[in-house]
Enzyme design. Structure first.
Site: not given
Ligand SMILES: [Zn+2]
Length: 510
Positions: A22, A25, A130, A133, A148, A151, A299, A302
């Site tokens: 995306h 990156h 997590c 992670c 987390c 996330h 941010k 997905k």
């Molecule tokens: Zn995480």
């Protein structure tokens, strides 16, 4: 980084194959490419590394869910990253994949070195984990709801026997390293964040997993594989010959810049240098952490479905339009917010108008009033100072990885050229029969365009090469050598000029 240094090694993070490529990156990868191209223009020996992080539990589970072997899955997804970078004209010198044998062999040698240094110990570990992670968190690191912190999803209580890396032994050495090397983490705010984290006390961390088979086995206990970060970070060394080619490794290590997002700063600026010190290797010269590219203030992720594929924007604005936007729109450091409207507005203002119109006006007038060939470029034209300032400003900004500042410095030369045309009105001069004066003005403008094409080429390589060609110059801007080639007076008289289609057609909306 002193400009006279000729060996230059720059990396992006290796991207996780469970993601699709995306614009987040692409942001880092274009920045690395611009830097690599800029250094190559100076004749430097450049190594630009990118690649994919292919191990870990998430990949193993995703492969199982699709009935594939992990290797089959990662072969597919690594190819998606590679083709994205090819479509964005990324001139990486190497693309490393952590599932490659060269990486495995190097990681195993590295693990053994750290183990032999007494920095790895077997312990039972229980903690909050997590899965996304692949990392444990302590209570005080979790988000306020107990999730987390990256996330914002629930963590699991896990217990397993793991090998631990004794990071706590490296507190003093890391602080001494950062004391002695004030530029080793940039920008300054990130350096302070890292120092604060180290001063808060470092905990040993788990560096192996028994529950996974998709990874690099520990050489002394093959039932465990290396924790994904321990394995992934070492790509920066395995790719340049660690263990296999000591001479090559000595040439490239330590790296000049690791470009990373701020979310992986701790891994790169705390864990990684300590791991290297343990194995008797030098820490990175600079870890440069940029902010997040936010979409609508959030941010990309997905789960939020707000990821934007580079190809969608390239379809509308072209490769150069894509590259230019992300370099020019915001400083490479703080968070930036992406919006399509802002991208379209900047494209029209900077590329269609400033760059494209300036180029086509000057080329058209050159063809009309100078018989289609480059006139003599006088040594003392009124744009000489603006051209010198463009190179100086661009070089100074590039040394700070201020890509927005670098593009501004180059575009200032275009603005000066446009203002000069308005002021001197070569079409009026020509009408008044002042052919010599008109040719003088156009000679100045054509030379300013040559310098613009050269300096802008790391960011907009295709339009720069086309402008170069239309100016009657041989080869491509990449063949020139800075700083000499930025000096005024490099455009040979008599070369044929060419008009052509708009370099950046105006964006009129979808
Ligand atoms: Zn995480």
């Amino acid at each position: 980084m002193p400009p006279e240094m000729s060996r230059f090694y720059v990396t992006t993070p290796i991207y996780y194959v469970n993601d699709v490529p995306h614009i987040g990156h692409a942001y880092t990868t274009v920045a690395g490419d611009v830097l690599a191209r800029w250094r190559r223009l100076h004749g430097d020996d450049v190594h630009y590394l990118t690649g994919t992080d292919e191990h870990g539990l998430k990949v193993q589970r995703a492969a199982e869910a699709r009935g594939l072997a992990p290797q089959q899955l990662v072969d597919e997804t690594a190819a998606a990253f590679r083709s994205t970078w090819d479509a964005l004209d990324i001139t990486y010198d190497d693309f490393i994949r952590t599932s490659e044998p060269r990486h495995h062999a190097a990681v195993q040698q590295f693990l053994q070195a750290v183990y032999d240094a007494g920095d790895i110990e077997l312990r039972r570990y229980e903690g909050l984990y997590c899965v996304a992670c692949e990392a444990y968190y302590t209570d005080d690191e979790l988000a306020p709801g107990g999730e987390c912190p990256i996330h914002l999803r629930p963590v699991e209580r896990m217990s397993e026997e793991n090998y631990f890396f004794r990071l706590s032994r490296y507190e003093e050495r890391l602080l001494a390293h950062y004391e002695a090397n004030p530029d080793a983490v940039r920008p300054e705010t990130r350096r302070n964040e890292v120092l604060g984290f180290i001063r808060g006390g470092l905990r040993d961390f788990s560096m192996s997993r028994r529950s996974i088979s998709w990874g690099v086995p520990l050489p002394w206990d093959p039932e465990h594989v290396a924790y994904v970060w321990f394995d992934a970070l070492f790509n920066y060394c395995s790719a340049v010959g660690y263990g296999a080619d000591p001479e090559r490794f000595a040439h490239w290590w330590p790296v000049d810049y690791h470009l990373v997002g701020k979310d992986i700063l701790r891994f790169h600026a705390v864990y990684w240098p300590a791991m290297l010190m343990s194995a008797g290797l030098e820490p990175p010269t600079c870890v440069f952490a940029h902010g997040w590219l936010l979409v609508g203030g959030e941010k990309m992720s997905k789960t939020r479905l707000n990821q934007i594929a580079p190809a969608d924007l390239v379809a509308d604005f072209g490769v150069d339009g894509f590259r230019y936007h992300f370099m020019a729109d915001q400083r490479f450091g703080p968070d930036g917010d992406f919006s399509y409207e802002a991208m379209a507005a900047r494209y029209n203002a900077d590329l269609a108008n400033n760059f494209g119109n300036c180029a086509s006006r000057v080329l058209n007038m050159g063809v009309s009033y100078c018989a289609g060939t480059v006139p003599d470029v006088r040594a003392d034209g009124p744009l000489v100072d603006a051209a010198a300032a463009a190179y100086a400003g661009c070089a100074e900004a590039m040394n700070r990885l201020d890509f927005a500042g670098a593009t501004t410095a180059v575009w200032d030369l275009l603005r000066a050229t446009n203002a000069y045309i308005e002021d001197r009105q070569p079409w009026a001069l020509s009408k008044q029969g002042e052919a010599v004066a008109a040719a003088e003005v156009l000679g100045d403008c054509l030379e300013a365009l040559r310098i613009t094409a050269l300096l802008a080429s790391p960011v907009i390589p295709n339009a720069a090469a086309e402008l170069w060609r239309r100016l009657g110059l041989p080869g491509r801007p990449e063949d020139a050598r800075l700083p000499e080639a930025a000096a005024w007076g490099g455009l040979p008289a008599g070369a044929p000029l060419e008009k052509g289609a708009a370099l950046f057609p105006r964006w009129e909306g979808a």
